[in-house]
Scaffold this motif. Sequence first.
Motif, mmCIF file in Angstrom:
data_model
loop_
_atom_site.group_PDB
_atom_site.id
_atom_site.type_symbol
_atom_site.label_atom_id
_atom_site.label_comp_id
_atom_site.label_asym_id
_atom_site.label_seq_id
_atom_site.Cartn_x
_atom_site.Cartn_y
_atom_site.Cartn_z
ATOM 1 N N LEU A 194 16.720 -54.846 -11.131
ATOM 2 C CA LEU A 194 15.359 -55.212 -11.537
ATOM 3 C C LEU A 194 15.210 -55.189 -13.054
ATOM 4 O O LEU A 194 14.560 -56.065 -13.637
ATOM 5 C CB LEU A 194 14.339 -54.282 -10.883
ATOM 6 C CG LEU A 194 14.231 -54.359 -9.363
ATOM 7 C CD1 LEU A 194 13.234 -53.332 -8.837
ATOM 8 C CD2 LEU A 194 13.872 -55.756 -8.905
ATOM 9 N N ARG A 195 15.821 -54.210 -13.705
ATOM 10 C CA ARG A 195 15.755 -54.128 -15.174
ATOM 11 C C ARG A 195 16.421 -55.333 -15.822
ATOM 12 O O ARG A 195 15.976 -55.804 -16.871
ATOM 13 C CB ARG A 195 16.420 -52.845 -15.662
ATOM 14 C CG ARG A 195 15.675 -51.591 -15.270
ATOM 15 C CD ARG A 195 16.455 -50.346 -15.629
ATOM 16 N NE ARG A 195 15.982 -49.216 -14.843
ATOM 17 C CZ ARG A 195 16.639 -48.076 -14.724
ATOM 18 N NH1 ARG A 195 17.787 -47.899 -15.340
ATOM 19 N NH2 ARG A 195 16.132 -47.104 -13.995
ATOM 20 N N HIS B 217 16.620 -58.382 -14.533
ATOM 21 C CA HIS B 217 15.930 -59.635 -14.225
ATOM 22 C C HIS B 217 14.478 -59.689 -14.688
ATOM 23 O O HIS B 217 13.914 -60.779 -14.778
ATOM 24 C CB HIS B 217 15.991 -59.913 -12.716
ATOM 25 C CG HIS B 217 17.357 -60.303 -12.262
ATOM 26 N ND1 HIS B 217 18.242 -59.401 -11.743
ATOM 27 C CD2 HIS B 217 17.978 -61.499 -12.271
ATOM 28 C CE1 HIS B 217 19.372 -60.027 -11.438
ATOM 29 N NE2 HIS B 217 19.244 -61.293 -11.752
ATOM 30 N N TYR B 218 13.857 -58.553 -14.932
ATOM 31 C CA TYR B 218 12.438 -58.528 -15.291
ATOM 32 C C TYR B 218 12.235 -57.731 -16.580
ATOM 33 O O TYR B 218 12.425 -56.510 -16.594
ATOM 34 C CB TYR B 218 11.605 -57.899 -14.166
ATOM 35 C CG TYR B 218 11.679 -58.649 -12.873
ATOM 36 C CD1 TYR B 218 10.832 -59.722 -12.624
ATOM 37 C CD2 TYR B 218 12.622 -58.304 -11.896
ATOM 38 C CE1 TYR B 218 10.906 -60.433 -11.427
ATOM 39 C CE2 TYR B 218 12.697 -59.010 -10.705
ATOM 40 C CZ TYR B 218 11.843 -60.071 -10.481
ATOM 41 O OH TYR B 218 11.920 -60.768 -9.302
ATOM 42 N N ALA C 99 9.593 -56.705 -17.809
ATOM 43 C CA ALA C 99 8.540 -55.708 -17.621
ATOM 44 C C ALA C 99 9.042 -54.444 -16.931
ATOM 45 O O ALA C 99 8.306 -53.464 -16.826
ATOM 46 C CB ALA C 99 7.389 -56.309 -16.813
ATOM 47 N N VAL C 100 10.286 -54.448 -16.468
ATOM 48 C CA VAL C 100 10.858 -53.283 -15.771
ATOM 49 C C VAL C 100 11.855 -52.600 -16.706
ATOM 50 O O VAL C 100 12.771 -53.229 -17.219
ATOM 51 C CB VAL C 100 11.555 -53.699 -14.455
ATOM 52 C CG1 VAL C 100 12.141 -52.481 -13.748
ATOM 53 C CG2 VAL C 100 10.586 -54.435 -13.543
ATOM 54 N N VAL D 238 7.260 -49.941 -14.628
ATOM 55 C CA VAL D 238 6.922 -51.356 -14.559
ATOM 56 C C VAL D 238 5.643 -51.573 -15.366
ATOM 57 O O VAL D 238 4.598 -50.986 -15.051
ATOM 58 C CB VAL D 238 6.705 -51.819 -13.100
ATOM 59 C CG1 VAL D 238 6.369 -53.299 -13.063
ATOM 60 C CG2 VAL D 238 7.920 -51.499 -12.245
ATOM 61 N N SER E 26 3.296 -60.389 -15.981
ATOM 62 C CA SER E 26 4.578 -61.087 -15.878
ATOM 63 C C SER E 26 5.252 -60.892 -14.524
ATOM 64 O O SER E 26 6.165 -61.628 -14.177
ATOM 65 C CB SER E 26 5.516 -60.654 -17.013
ATOM 66 O OG SER E 26 5.865 -59.285 -16.891
ATOM 67 N N VAL E 27 4.809 -59.901 -13.773
ATOM 68 C CA VAL E 27 5.310 -59.643 -12.416
ATOM 69 C C VAL E 27 4.142 -59.886 -11.463
ATOM 70 O O VAL E 27 3.038 -59.370 -11.684
ATOM 71 C CB VAL E 27 5.829 -58.194 -12.281
ATOM 72 C CG1 VAL E 27 6.199 -57.877 -10.848
ATOM 73 C CG2 VAL E 27 7.010 -57.953 -13.209
ATOM 74 N N TRP F 38 7.502 -53.447 -4.565
ATOM 75 C CA TRP F 38 8.198 -52.341 -5.240
ATOM 76 C C TRP F 38 7.512 -51.010 -4.971
ATOM 77 O O TRP F 38 8.170 -49.978 -4.828
ATOM 78 C CB TRP F 38 8.302 -52.609 -6.732
ATOM 79 C CG TRP F 38 9.146 -53.799 -7.078
ATOM 80 C CD1 TRP F 38 10.057 -54.436 -6.275
ATOM 81 C CD2 TRP F 38 9.156 -54.518 -8.310
ATOM 82 N NE1 TRP F 38 10.625 -55.488 -6.943
ATOM 83 C CE2 TRP F 38 10.093 -55.567 -8.192
ATOM 84 C CE3 TRP F 38 8.451 -54.388 -9.499
ATOM 85 C CZ2 TRP F 38 10.359 -56.458 -9.214
ATOM 86 C CZ3 TRP F 38 8.699 -55.275 -10.531
ATOM 87 C CH2 TRP F 38 9.649 -56.308 -10.393
#
Length: 109
Positions: A59-60, A62-63, A65-66, A80, A85-86, A94
């Motif tokens: 997740l970190r 790909h995003y 915000a994470v 998060v 943005s998510v 999540w």
Amino acid sequence: MNIEELRDFCLSLPGVTEHFPFDETTLVFKVNGRMFALTDLEGPLSVNLKCDPELALELREHYPAVRPGYHMNKQHWNTVDIDGSVSDGLLREWIMISYKLISEKSRKK
């Protein structure tokens, strides 16, 4: 998602309670007496969530915000940023992962 929607969703889950164990601005959601989500009521909205270590890294990557969990075990927790943005749907997913990790671990004990 805003703080009211985050709070309402977390409290809609079976057995969830809310607490302020650290200070008057850090809202903690627990299931079976164990934390699964934390948010600070001051500053930009974000939430710390428990996560499988492999998924946490994915997740970190790909995003944006994470990120690793702020003031938490960075292997097992993500922070998060709730900045739009998510999607709300993904954020709810999540939160459910975190909730299930904690509630299943509590049941095993």
